[in-house]
Design an enzyme around this catalytic site. Sequence first.
Site, PDB file in Angstrom:
ATOM      1  N   GLU A  44     -42.430 -21.551  10.376  1.00 53.23           N
ATOM      2  CA  GLU A  44     -43.790 -21.139  10.734  1.00 53.23           C
ATOM      3  C   GLU A  44     -44.679 -22.371  10.916  1.00 53.23           C
ATOM      4  O   GLU A  44     -44.622 -23.307  10.115  1.00 53.23           O
ATOM      5  CB  GLU A  44     -44.342 -20.240   9.624  1.00 53.23           C
ATOM      6  N   LYS A 113     -48.328 -13.256  14.818  1.00 51.72           N
ATOM      7  CA  LYS A 113     -48.157 -12.692  13.478  1.00 51.72           C
ATOM      8  C   LYS A 113     -49.109 -11.516  13.272  1.00 51.72           C
ATOM      9  O   LYS A 113     -50.322 -11.636  13.475  1.00 51.72           O
ATOM     10  CB  LYS A 113     -48.414 -13.781  12.435  1.00 51.72           C
ATOM     11  N   CYS A 147     -42.848 -14.729   8.759  1.00 50.82           N
ATOM     12  CA  CYS A 147     -43.054 -14.769   7.312  1.00 50.82           C
ATOM     13  C   CYS A 147     -43.409 -13.417   6.692  1.00 50.82           C
ATOM     14  O   CYS A 147     -42.566 -12.543   6.558  1.00 50.82           O
ATOM     15  CB  CYS A 147     -44.119 -15.825   6.986  1.00 50.82           C
TER      16      CYS A 147
END
Length: 265
Positions: A44, A113, A147
């Site tokens: 990330e 994200k 994540c």
Amino acid sequence: MPPLRTALLQSSGRPGDVAANLKVLEEAAGRAAATGAGLLVCPEMFLTGYAIGDDVPKLAEAADGPGAQAVAEIAVRHGLAVLYGYPERDGGTVYNSAQLIDAAGQRLANYRKTHLFGCFEQEWFTPGDQQVVQAELNGLRLGMMICYDVEFPENARAHALAGTDLLLVPTALMHPAEFVARSVVPVRAFENQMYIAYVNRTGPEGEFEFVGLSCLAGPDGTARARAGREAELVVGDADPEFLAASRADNPYLRDRRPGLYTSLV
């Protein structure tokens, strides 16, 4: 269909220094290609570093910006696809994004994200609104998350229902949440019958302590490749034949009863 050899680059690079991080990527791409890897997955926010604070808006760039062009050149030089995390600017909005570029230097997919973790991310980023982003590579259907997204079972199940074979998850997992890398990710792979490439940052960075433990989890719930706590490159195979056999033995998707689950939404 041959397995897709997948390299996981566990590294935090040098936060705030894009040029230095591209050098790390260049060296890792060379080592990955030497193993026969067709895909290299980075953590990330790898392009810029994660704990960059006020520099987020300064270092953010468009999906087709100079960082993407530099990564594309690396992918072409070494003959493999690259998935990397970066802060994406779209007009006045900044997203925590990940982009997949193939071995010909073409941008295959860009993911924003959807579930932002903690005050830092919520201050600097806007959440994406597309749950399932996919691309085809070497005969496999690749999906993308970042994540915290994979910690929501609904996200992984949506990918399973959409046919994702290999889920790419660049991450920045922090202490004391090591159990996510050790337990949650392999279970996600098993319950959704897919491979998951979970690739973490490592070591101290600003106020954060990243724990490494990157893994390529298989549909049998085992780690086919596992990193330790330090910066390293690990390699494993996403095997479509093994995946097909595992899905036949574990027919979770076939045996679902969606009519019972309406309370979830």
